[in-house]
Design an enzyme around this catalytic site. Structure first.
Site, short mmCIF file in Angstrom:
data_model
loop_
_atom_site.label_atom_id
_atom_site.label_comp_id
_atom_site.label_asym_id
_atom_site.label_seq_id
_atom_site.Cartn_x
_atom_site.Cartn_y
_atom_site.Cartn_z
N THR A 1 1.40 -1.70 -0.55
CA THR A 1 0.57 -0.13 -0.09
C THR A 1 0.32 0.96 -0.33
O THR A 1 0.27 2.71 -0.06
CB THR A 1 -0.96 0.26 1.49
OG1 THR A 1 0.14 0.06 1.84
CG2 THR A 1 -1.30 -1.10 1.15
N LYS A 2 2.25 1.31 0.40
CA LYS A 2 3.28 2.50 0.34
C LYS A 2 3.45 2.65 -1.01
O LYS A 2 2.85 2.96 -2.36
CB LYS A 2 4.37 2.16 0.83
CG LYS A 2 4.28 1.00 2.11
CD LYS A 2 4.15 2.37 3.49
CE LYS A 2 2.86 1.70 4.80
NZ LYS A 2 3.97 0.58 5.52
N THR A 3 3.91 4.11 -0.96
CA THR A 3 4.08 4.66 -1.87
C THR A 3 4.76 4.59 -3.82
O THR A 3 4.58 4.87 -4.81
CB THR A 3 4.67 6.37 -2.06
OG1 THR A 3 5.96 5.78 -1.33
CG2 THR A 3 3.39 6.91 -1.09
#
Ligand SMILES: *Cc1c(COP(=O)(O)O)cnc(C)c1O
Length: 421
Positions: free
Chosen positions: A210-212
């Site tokens: 889910t991170k950038t």
């Protein structure tokens, strides 16, 4: 966060559903993975070395060390800066458990310091006070503060200049939890902008799904310090000393190696690094899209007097977009607000359930909810709405309209209780 993925996946899926989080994966990542699969070398190798080199160049760090997760990277970083059993590690209670559990891996204890209610980041004045105080609740006066882990919540950098100054005065190393903060800059003690994650003794990024940017699972440790880099490099792969080994490789057979520590198995695979390199190349564009969505949200919700918007900044990675309901303005609470969003097919989540409310930390340290009132109040009112590059403009408008209509339908207003026109 595992919770966000779970809430995304377990919800019944009408075709119109907007998931809370989605990675931005395209043909570049697919091609890079296929190339590695066909190369015959799947574990840590040349692709990971390239990923490290490219990542170091982007953030301007001397050393970048790829690891299997940010959790692993935080563990290795604390170990490398010398955290020992009985030590204290200052951090925010308003974070994911990974930030604090790594102190426990080493027999140390998290010393939680409450957040600033505006930024939701650790409050530098309270950090200064915690560093100065000799007598502390729960811990012996002689317990040493061995590290400070600031968390750049949602991608908004912490007040690093103040934290660096306080940490320097007390001789405490900083390990930045930059899991939310790639690629974004923070102002350092020198007044200049540096990439968040590169201002402390070590910084750790997450490539969780889910991170950038993502590698599925993965992380990166960056540091300027040769000694820390060498220690992290040693401990991430079984304590096998490459230098001892390399010195003799020309003369010795390929099967020989020296184990000099009981290290860990925290290396990143070339398969994951191939995805990481493709993501890194896109990182600027991904950030631009997140920023455009954040700006749209900020202007669309500017007039709503029943919510507090997140602090905005030119330097914000917008990993999360968090609204906070203003207590008393709506007839429904945060949980009902999220249920209502979900019923209308919009994924939402809560960042974070403060760690002092979690059974493990509560039982171990005897915390009361009011021990960290700012973290508690933020948690009670916070709603994370979807923000990721794959959202279409239409989806963004649908999210805005749904949020507004829920707020208007349940509006109680201020003291007079009259709904606004
Ligand atoms: C995601 C996250 C981590 C852990 O990252 P992993 O790569 O999943 O280990 C650590 N800290 C924060 C604040 C996070 O959100």
């Amino acid at each position: 966060m595992p919770t966000s993925l779970r809430s995304t996946m377990s919800t019944k899926s009408p075709s119109t559903e907007i998931p809370f989080a989605l990675p931005s994966i395209g043909p570049e990542e697919e091609a890079a993975v296929i190339e590695v699969l066909r190369s015959g070398w799947l574990t840590t190798g040349r692709v990971t070395e390239s990923f490290e080199r490219e990542f170091a160049a982007v953030v301007g760090a001397r050393h970048a060390l790829a690891v299997s997760s940010a959790t692993a990277g935080l563990h290795l970083s604390l170990e490398a800066v010398g955290v020992r059993p009985g030590d204290l590690v200052i951090t925010s209670p308003y974070t994911f458990t990974a930030t604090a559990e790594v102190a426990r891996y080493l027999g140390a204890h998290p010393l939680f310091v409450d957040i600033d209610p505006a930024s939701l980041n650790i409050d530098p004045e309270r950090v200064e006070e915690a560093l100065r105080l000799r007598r502390r609740a729960r811990f012996p006066a002689k317990a040493r503060i061995a590290a400070l882990i600031p968390v750049h919540f949602a991608g908004l950098p912490c007040a690093m200049a103040a934290l660096l100054e306080a940490a320097r005065r007390h001789g405490v190393p900083i390990v930045e939890d930059a899991a939310h903060a790639f690629p974004v800059r923070a102002r350092g003690a020198d007044g200049a902008l540096h990439f968040a994650g590169t201002l402390g003794s070590a910084g750790v990024y997450s490539f969780y799904a889910t991170k950038t940017i993502t590698t599925g699972e993965g992380g990166m440790v960056v540091t300027e310090d040769e000694r820390i880099a060498r220690r992290v490099s040693l401990m991430r792969l079984h304590g096998i000393d490459r230098q001892v080994w390399d010195r003799y490789t020309s003369k010795r057979p390929g099967w020989e190696y020296q184990v000099v520590e009981a290290g860990y198995k925290y290396n990143l695979t070339d398969l994951a690094s191939a995805v990481g390199r493709a993501q890194l190349a896109k990182a600027r564009g991904l950030l631009e899209r997140r920023r455009a969505i954040a700006e749209r949200y900020l202007s669309a919700f500017a007039e709503a007097d029943w919510l507090t918007l997140p602090l905005s900044s030119d330097e914000h990675a917008w990993h999360l977009f968090t609204l906070r309901l203003i207590p008393g303005r709506l007839t429904i609470d945060r949980d009902e607000f999220i249920r209502s969003l979900m019923e209308q097919g919009i994924g939402a989540s809560v960042h974070f359930i403060p760690l002092h409310l979690m059974p493990y930390y509560r039982n171990l340290y005897g915390f009361k909810p009011q021990d960290y009132p700012n973290a508690l109040r933020a948690f009670q009112n916070v709603v994370s709405i979807p923000i990721y590059p794959g959202l279409t403009d239409d989806q963004v408008e649908r999210i805005i309209n749904t949020v507004k209509s829920i707020g208007e339908r349940h509006y109680r207003g201020g003291s007079d209780g009259a709904p606004r026109g």
